[in-house]
Write a protein that holds these residues in place. Structure first.
Motif, short mmCIF file in Angstrom:
data_model
loop_
_atom_site.label_atom_id
_atom_site.label_comp_id
_atom_site.label_asym_id
_atom_site.label_seq_id
_atom_site.Cartn_x
_atom_site.Cartn_y
_atom_site.Cartn_z
N GLU A 32 0.92 -2.29 1.65
CA GLU A 32 2.37 -2.19 1.42
C GLU A 32 3.00 -3.51 0.96
OE1 GLU A 32 6.26 -0.62 3.84
OE2 GLU A 32 4.28 0.01 4.50
N PRO A 33 2.65 -4.66 1.54
CA PRO A 33 3.26 -5.92 1.07
C PRO A 33 2.91 -6.25 -0.38
CG PRO A 33 2.22 -6.24 3.22
CD PRO A 33 1.82 -4.88 2.73
N HIS A 34 1.86 -5.63 -0.91
CA HIS A 34 1.45 -5.89 -2.29
C HIS A 34 2.01 -4.82 -3.24
CE1 HIS A 34 -1.23 -9.07 -0.99
NE2 HIS A 34 -1.52 -8.29 0.02
N ASP A 35 2.86 -3.95 -2.71
CA ASP A 35 3.50 -2.89 -3.49
C ASP A 35 2.48 -1.97 -4.16
OD1 ASP A 35 5.73 -1.46 -4.44
OD2 ASP A 35 5.74 -2.58 -6.33
N LEU A 36 1.40 -1.67 -3.43
CA LEU A 36 0.38 -0.75 -3.93
C LEU A 36 0.12 0.33 -2.90
CD1 LEU A 36 -2.38 -3.13 -5.38
CD2 LEU A 36 -0.65 -1.86 -6.65
N THR A 37 -0.10 1.54 -3.41
CA THR A 37 -0.58 2.62 -2.55
C THR A 37 -2.11 2.56 -2.54
OG1 THR A 37 -0.77 4.21 -4.35
CG2 THR A 37 1.39 4.07 -3.23
N GLN A 38 -2.72 3.36 -1.69
CA GLN A 38 -4.19 3.42 -1.69
C GLN A 38 -4.72 3.91 -3.02
OE1 GLN A 38 -6.26 4.90 1.97
NE2 GLN A 38 -4.17 5.49 2.44
N GLY A 39 -4.06 4.91 -3.59
CA GLY A 39 -4.50 5.43 -4.88
C GLY A 39 -4.41 4.37 -5.97
N GLN A 40 -3.32 3.62 -5.99
CA GLN A 40 -3.16 2.55 -6.98
C GLN A 40 -4.20 1.45 -6.77
OE1 GLN A 40 0.93 1.58 -6.21
NE2 GLN A 40 1.71 3.16 -7.59
N PHE A 41 -4.48 1.13 -5.52
CA PHE A 41 -5.50 0.13 -5.20
C PHE A 41 -6.87 0.59 -5.71
CE2 PHE A 41 -8.64 -1.57 -2.12
CZ PHE A 41 -8.48 -2.93 -2.36
N SER A 42 -7.17 1.86 -5.51
CA SER A 42 -8.46 2.40 -5.99
C SER A 42 -8.54 2.34 -7.51
CB SER A 42 -8.64 3.85 -5.53
OG SER A 42 -8.76 3.91 -4.14
N ILE A 43 -7.45 2.67 -8.17
CA ILE A 43 -7.42 2.62 -9.63
C ILE A 43 -7.62 1.19 -10.11
CG2 ILE A 43 -5.92 2.90 -11.65
CD1 ILE A 43 -4.72 5.37 -10.13
N LEU A 44 -6.89 0.26 -9.53
CA LEU A 44 -7.01 -1.15 -9.93
C LEU A 44 -8.42 -1.66 -9.68
CD1 LEU A 44 -5.60 -3.65 -11.04
CD2 LEU A 44 -4.96 -4.23 -8.68
N HIS A 45 -8.97 -1.31 -8.54
CA HIS A 45 -10.32 -1.74 -8.20
C HIS A 45 -11.32 -1.18 -9.21
CE1 HIS A 45 -13.71 -2.74 -5.55
NE2 HIS A 45 -12.84 -3.52 -4.94
N HIS A 46 -11.17 0.07 -9.59
CA HIS A 46 -12.08 0.70 -10.55
C HIS A 46 -11.99 0.00 -11.91
CE1 HIS A 46 -14.57 3.78 -12.34
NE2 HIS A 46 -13.71 3.85 -13.34
N ILE A 47 -10.80 -0.29 -12.37
CA ILE A 47 -10.61 -0.94 -13.67
C ILE A 47 -11.20 -2.35 -13.63
CG2 ILE A 47 -8.90 -1.82 -15.31
CD1 ILE A 47 -7.07 0.52 -14.28
N ALA A 48 -10.92 -3.08 -12.57
CA ALA A 48 -11.36 -4.48 -12.48
C ALA A 48 -12.89 -4.60 -12.36
CB ALA A 48 -10.68 -5.16 -11.29
N ARG A 49 -13.56 -3.55 -11.90
CA ARG A 49 -15.03 -3.59 -11.76
C ARG A 49 -15.75 -3.38 -13.08
NH1 ARG A 49 -14.89 0.31 -7.26
NH2 ARG A 49 -15.85 1.66 -8.78
N GLN A 50 -15.04 -3.01 -14.12
CA GLN A 50 -15.68 -2.78 -15.41
C GLN A 50 -16.13 -4.12 -16.00
OE1 GLN A 50 -16.17 0.48 -16.18
NE2 GLN A 50 -15.08 0.77 -14.25
#
Length: 151
Positions: A32-50
């Motif tokens: 929450e302090p990073h203004d991300l939901t779990q779904g958004q975190f998963s999406i960001l994590h997936h993109i950054a792992r490429q």
């Protein structure tokens, strides 16, 4: 080796459901302090792992993280405003856009893990120290099986 029985499978499913819910709630509070939901975190994590410079299609992101494509599109727009990703036209499919992580995406993930690290140390410290490696291996094996056998 323990033989799988109906009651044992039911207990595993029950505890996995409980742990999933409890951990998900905890992660939501931590993100929450990073203004991300779990779904958004998963999406960001997936993109950054490429691999660096390699884009991923929005439809592939949606399939990988099991989020509907409109939600991914909306999240990508948010990430563009935050300076975390770029989108480029796919050279293979004119209808598709590729999402590419910018350096700030990795930096944000690093900051998030730095911030939530102390809490996660407590969480995973609850697992027997000698068995944590085996626990990780079993979680990874289960995750890989579930990924390969999606419904």
């Amino acid at each position: 080796m323990t033989e799988l029985t109906g009651p044992l499978v039911a207990e595993c499913a029950t505890w996995l459901t409980i742990v999933t819910k409890l951990f998900g709630t905890r992660m939501q509070v931590l993100l929450e302090p990073h203004d991300l939901t779990q779904g958004q975190f998963s999406i960001l994590h997936h993109i950054a792992r490429q691999p660096p410079g390699q884009g991923v299609r929005i439809s592939d992101i949606a399939a990988a993280v099991e989020v509907e494509q409109p939600a991914v599109t909306k999240t990508i727009a948010k990430f563009q405003v935050m300076g975390l990703v770029d989108t480029v036209a796919s050279p293979k499919d004119k209808r598709a856009k590729l999402v590419i992580a910018k350096p700030d995406a990795g930096m944000l993930l690093g900051k998030i893990y730095q911030d939530i690290g102390p809490d996660l140390m407590q969480v995973f410290g609850a697992v027997d120290g000698d068995g944590v490696g085996q626990f990780i291996a079993q979680l990874k094996q289960l995750g890989q099986w579930l990924d390969a056998n999606r419904l």
